[in-house]
Design a protein around this motif. Sequence first.
Motif, mmCIF file in Angstrom:
data_model
loop_
_atom_site.group_PDB
_atom_site.id
_atom_site.type_symbol
_atom_site.label_atom_id
_atom_site.label_comp_id
_atom_site.label_asym_id
_atom_site.label_seq_id
_atom_site.Cartn_x
_atom_site.Cartn_y
_atom_site.Cartn_z
ATOM 1 N N PRO A 132 0.807 -1.226 0.000
ATOM 2 C CA PRO A 132 0.000 0.000 0.000
ATOM 3 C C PRO A 132 0.843 1.280 0.000
ATOM 4 O O PRO A 132 1.858 1.365 0.680
ATOM 5 N N VAL A 133 0.377 2.261 -0.772
ATOM 6 C CA VAL A 133 1.010 3.587 -0.817
ATOM 7 C C VAL A 133 0.009 4.589 -0.249
ATOM 8 O O VAL A 133 -1.135 4.643 -0.700
ATOM 9 N N PRO A 134 0.391 5.379 0.756
ATOM 10 C CA PRO A 134 -0.559 6.317 1.360
ATOM 11 C C PRO A 134 -0.866 7.489 0.410
ATOM 12 O O PRO A 134 0.049 8.177 -0.043
ATOM 13 N N ARG A 135 -2.133 7.680 0.151
ATOM 14 C CA ARG A 135 -2.565 8.653 -0.860
ATOM 15 C C ARG A 135 -2.100 10.074 -0.537
ATOM 16 O O ARG A 135 -1.493 10.751 -1.370
ATOM 17 N N LEU A 136 -2.372 10.520 0.699
ATOM 18 C CA LEU A 136 -2.050 11.920 1.028
ATOM 19 C C LEU A 136 -0.537 12.157 1.036
ATOM 20 O O LEU A 136 -0.050 13.139 0.493
ATOM 21 N N ALA A 137 0.195 11.189 1.656
ATOM 22 C CA ALA A 137 1.649 11.370 1.726
ATOM 23 C C ALA A 137 2.280 11.323 0.333
ATOM 24 O O ALA A 137 3.381 11.843 0.121
ATOM 25 N N TRP A 138 1.555 10.721 -0.600
ATOM 26 C CA TRP A 138 2.063 10.666 -1.981
ATOM 27 C C TRP A 138 1.525 11.858 -2.795
ATOM 28 O O TRP A 138 1.530 11.847 -4.014
ATOM 29 N N GLY A 139 1.062 12.850 -2.025
ATOM 30 C CA GLY A 139 0.571 14.079 -2.661
ATOM 31 C C GLY A 139 -0.615 13.818 -3.579
ATOM 32 O O GLY A 139 -0.727 14.444 -4.630
ATOM 33 N N CYS A 140 -1.495 12.895 -3.168
ATOM 34 C CA CYS A 140 -2.627 12.469 -4.007
ATOM 35 C C CYS A 140 -2.113 12.062 -5.393
ATOM 36 O O CYS A 140 -2.805 12.239 -6.414
ATOM 37 N N GLY A 141 -0.885 11.557 -5.415
ATOM 38 C CA GLY A 141 -0.309 11.120 -6.703
ATOM 39 C C GLY A 141 0.492 12.207 -7.397
ATOM 40 O O GLY A 141 0.973 12.010 -8.512
ATOM 41 N N MET A 142 0.691 13.365 -6.721
ATOM 42 C CA MET A 142 1.309 14.503 -7.426
ATOM 43 C C MET A 142 2.537 15.058 -6.712
ATOM 44 O O MET A 142 2.954 16.180 -6.981
ATOM 45 N N ALA A 143 3.145 14.260 -5.823
ATOM 46 C CA ALA A 143 4.238 14.798 -4.992
ATOM 47 C C ALA A 143 5.616 14.646 -5.633
ATOM 48 O O ALA A 143 6.609 15.027 -5.024
ATOM 49 N N HIS A 144 5.689 14.113 -6.832
ATOM 50 C CA HIS A 144 7.002 13.821 -7.432
ATOM 51 C C HIS A 144 7.852 12.971 -6.501
ATOM 52 O O HIS A 144 9.054 13.179 -6.383
ATOM 53 N N LYS A 145 7.186 12.044 -5.820
ATOM 54 C CA LYS A 145 7.930 11.086 -5.007
ATOM 55 C C LYS A 145 8.055 9.820 -5.838
ATOM 56 O O LYS A 145 7.052 9.151 -6.097
ATOM 57 N N LYS A 146 9.281 9.550 -6.240
ATOM 58 C CA LYS A 146 9.497 8.418 -7.145
ATOM 59 C C LYS A 146 9.710 7.132 -6.335
ATOM 60 O O LYS A 146 10.459 7.142 -5.350
ATOM 61 N N ILE A 147 9.075 6.051 -6.760
ATOM 62 C CA ILE A 147 9.252 4.748 -6.100
ATOM 63 C C ILE A 147 9.858 3.799 -7.123
ATOM 64 O O ILE A 147 9.316 3.635 -8.223
ATOM 65 N N VAL A 148 10.986 3.203 -6.768
ATOM 66 C CA VAL A 148 11.637 2.279 -7.701
ATOM 67 C C VAL A 148 12.113 1.059 -6.923
ATOM 68 O O VAL A 148 12.484 1.166 -5.758
#
Length: 353
Positions: A275-291
Amino acid sequence: MKGFAMLGINKVGWIEKDYQKAGSYDAIVRPLAVSPCTSDIHTVFEGAIGDRHDMILGHEAVGVVVEVGSEVKEFKPGDRVVVPAITPDWRSLEVQAGFHQHSNGMLAGWKFSNFKDGVFAEYFHVNDADMNLALLPDEISLESAVMITDMMTTGFHGAENAEIQMGSSVAVIGIGAVGLMSIAGAKLNGAGRIIGVGSRPVCVEAAKFYGANDIVNYRDGDIVKQIMDLTKGKGVDRVIMAGGGIETLAQAVEMVKPGGVVSNVNYHGTGDILPVPRLAWGCGMAHKKIVGGLCPGGRLRMEMLIDMVKYNRVDLSKLVTHVFDGFENIEQALLLMKDKPKDLIKPVVIIER
Ligand code: NDP
Ligand code: ZN
């Protein structure tokens, strides 16, 4: 020949088996030293990649070449070699695309103890020897050399995929042998502050040796809160995941800054969804890259890492806490890796010096 095998999920034992014959580009190698990997534990005791029957375990070995195919040019019987955990099919489209780890299928560059007999045997088969073996220099001990094959390449890959910049703050979740190498890799890549997450004292001490400035103990409470407190609420630029369960992805996303990178090398052996937390991931817009990546293998990678050890860029000896003499101790070493006693980082079994 004798080999120590996965008999089925949760079952291991010694078996007798013929070894695979060398094709014209291949080699047969006799192990000199081997080490069990936490991945073998996920594979056998969690059934993480499905059931396997009578598959010889192990993918960390240095050895001596005993036989080569007619087209092998660079290796001959008697050569002492470092054998990477990942031995790709170099003639594949995935290699042309830049991902040798996935040659001919996802994770299929990982052959030993995945879908092919591994190195816990009297002999083992190496495909494409010229592309997958590397000569072992005399200066490097067997104990250190066997740490190159998987722990060093994996931990360093965690740091490479994290795209660390000069001065980046880096949290490394998990400070077993893989995480320790991620700390060493982060330091070599120019990280500023490095925060390690773990609990076993032997690992904590090694983490400091390899470059951790701070240690967070996940047993003392929420690691996101602890890391936020340490960074005055800012979080870190990069997170490398090298241990813990599936909940660590959410924690990593929480603690990484916008624009940051979460780099996973952990083998998630259980759970269907990460699971990826929606808010912490900027609702998908935080430019947080997961690899996430499987460690690089092959000859060139091994030769480059061998040089880093030979020319003292990194000291691998701190990873090896237990040394066994004799092939028959493979079983004990594997079970030690399962139980992870407090004083263990990695065991190595010396078969022949
Ligand atoms: P270890 O078990 O030795 O280390 C795991 C680390 O994670 C320990 O420091 C442990 O702490 C810590 N940890 C455990 N639970 C948590 C938690 N809830 N939160 C934070 N940290 C936690 O493993 P290895 O270093 O040998 O391997 C690490 C992973 O890498 C494994 O999953 C392995 O299968 C995988 N791997 C992946 C490869 C790849 O190519 N991507 C190749 C090789 C391995 P403690 O100090 O308490 O033990
Ligand atoms: Zn491994």
